[in-house]
Design a protein around this motif. Sequence first.
Motif, PDB file in Angstrom:
ATOM      1  N   UNK A 405      35.131 -12.282 -28.515  1.00  0.00           N
ATOM      2  CA  UNK A 405      34.884 -11.855 -27.145  1.00  0.00           C
ATOM      3  C   UNK A 405      34.619 -10.354 -27.064  1.00  0.00           C
ATOM      4  N   UNK A 406      34.682  -9.661 -28.206  1.00  0.00           N
ATOM      5  CA  UNK A 406      34.374  -8.235 -28.222  1.00  0.00           C
ATOM      6  C   UNK A 406      35.560  -7.346 -27.916  1.00  0.00           C
ATOM      7  N   UNK A 407      36.794  -7.891 -28.031  1.00  0.00           N
ATOM      8  CA  UNK A 407      37.978  -7.073 -27.786  1.00  0.00           C
ATOM      9  C   UNK A 407      38.649  -6.762 -29.115  1.00  0.00           C
ATOM     10  N   UNK A 408      37.995  -5.963 -29.935  1.00  0.00           N
ATOM     11  CA  UNK A 408      38.528  -5.683 -31.272  1.00  0.00           C
ATOM     12  C   UNK A 408      39.860  -4.949 -31.186  1.00  0.00           C
ATOM     13  N   UNK A 409      40.003  -4.054 -30.184  1.00  0.00           N
ATOM     14  CA  UNK A 409      41.253  -3.299 -30.028  1.00  0.00           C
ATOM     15  C   UNK A 409      42.419  -4.254 -29.841  1.00  0.00           C
ATOM     16  N   UNK A 410      42.188  -5.236 -28.975  1.00  0.00           N
ATOM     17  CA  UNK A 410      43.222  -6.213 -28.673  1.00  0.00           C
ATOM     18  C   UNK A 410      43.612  -6.993 -29.927  1.00  0.00           C
TER      19      UNK A 410
END
Lengths: 470, 98
Positions: A405-410
């Motif tokens: 989903x493109x939330x690499x930080x998460x």
Amino acid sequence: MFDVMVILPLAATGAGAILIMLVAAFETFRREGISILGMGLFAFAFFIQLTVDNSGDIYPFAEVFNGMLVANTFTKVAGLIILACGFFSALAAQTYFTQNKGFVLEFYCMLLFAAFGMLLLTMVAELITLFIALEIMSLAVYTLVGYDRHSVVRAEAVLKYLMLGAFAGAFYVMGAVLVYAGTGSTSFAAIGAVVADSGYLSNPALVGGSFLILFAFLFKAAAFPFHAWVIDVYDGAPLPVTAFMATAVKTSIFAVLANFLLINPEVHQGWVTFLFYLSILTMFAGNLIAIGQQNLKRMLAASGIVHTGYLLIALVALGSERFSGGAILFYLAAYGVATLGLFVALSYLSGQDERRVSFDDFRGLAKVRPYSAACIAIFLLSMAGIPPTAGFMGKFYIIAGAFQAGHAVLAVLGIVSSILSLWYYLRLIIVMYFREPEQRFEVAELTLAPLGTIVLAVCVFAISFYPVVL
Amino acid sequence: MIEHYLSLSVLLFCLGVLGVISRRNVFVVFMSIELMLNAANLGFVAVARLHQSMDGHVLALMVMAVAAAEAALALAVVILLHKHKGNLDTNIFSLLKG
């Protein structure tokens, strides 16, 4: 006819609860009989739920009640998890009450009523039904926490839970007022249509109402700003009830949240930013609390907060391309099995009146009871997310979903939090295996919990093989 | 007109929140929660009038029923606590502190 089929498990659970209530009035049934009956009813409802085929979206009361309930594969699996949690909580209760005081025959009746509310909660598609299901569940769980009238600790736990739970419930109701004022309808589909049409920001009542409803759900799911109650209430409740609250309540709350967020991408989009930060804060707040705990029940409650954080990550990633609710349910099942396993094991190891509850009390358990210790180690490793357990696969699906989903930080923070959580899970394993035993860990004879523990330990591995389509 | 009803409803709700937060007596806290629920009921009925639909009326009735059930449980808890401690001040309940 099909409508009736879909709510058959619901009917079976409700009828079972009433049956136990009636049966409890007769002198002939004692604790053992009622325990078996309660477990049997959970198993019965589980198999009915298993046989009901509801693939695709089905609105059971589409024509009669204006689309009050929805049923699909997601709700079906969520219902299965809830009923399985109920079964194993009943099993833990059977053993627990051989060594603990405070049993009333209506215990299993309240357990079934709570499960009834939860099943309804997984299927709601509408604000009124949601409120009623939420309250059926909550009222039954309040009663379960505080039914032992002679214990001051239980009374304090139920006071805290009831006061804060009713407070959160009132927030939900006010939120429903504002959403209803903003959209003119109480059904999820119509609310979603309004959001898709004009967005959140042009509609202040809708924004305010959504916030209030979000507060109520964060409270029930024990997420970051509203997580403090969970430690005290889980600690004050009897062990089987804690097990039931930690697993089944969480399953139903996340099922209804996912159901709501999946209506359309616009609805989801409006919530993502908040869920993003909340998931990070929830994970780390939970870890910080858990590291400081000396009591196993409190540690498990705090680790439940951490797992709520992971599930919030899954909600953030939900609905994006090729990511469905499957990962959420998988994680809930994996978490449920490990948590229930620990509580079932504790139900026979904790001894008379919950004597053994702190880390130190389990010193050298592996030397005295190697099989129990091995099972507990498996559950803890699964919760920490060590392969090849179900917990590892659950975390893998969620973190992979966050990456997609493109939330690499998460995703990275999720991994960091999972490493932090090793601290308190491994601590118990070290205490069990590398300390000399001081106690004999005598347990009551003729109980089902040891068997249940082994079944759940097998399930930890069995579930990890079940494929989830990401 | 609808704004007045909604303002009153929100005002009552805020009073309820204030009561829950500031009062230390268990009994008053539960009364404040009831006030919050009734504020919501007023809102429901007003909005139902605004949208000319019955959903709000149904929800208001349901809220009343649930509030009654909750009150029954709350009173049981109040009696239980009074039996244990002889006092209803929330500050004296401190066995579970984490």
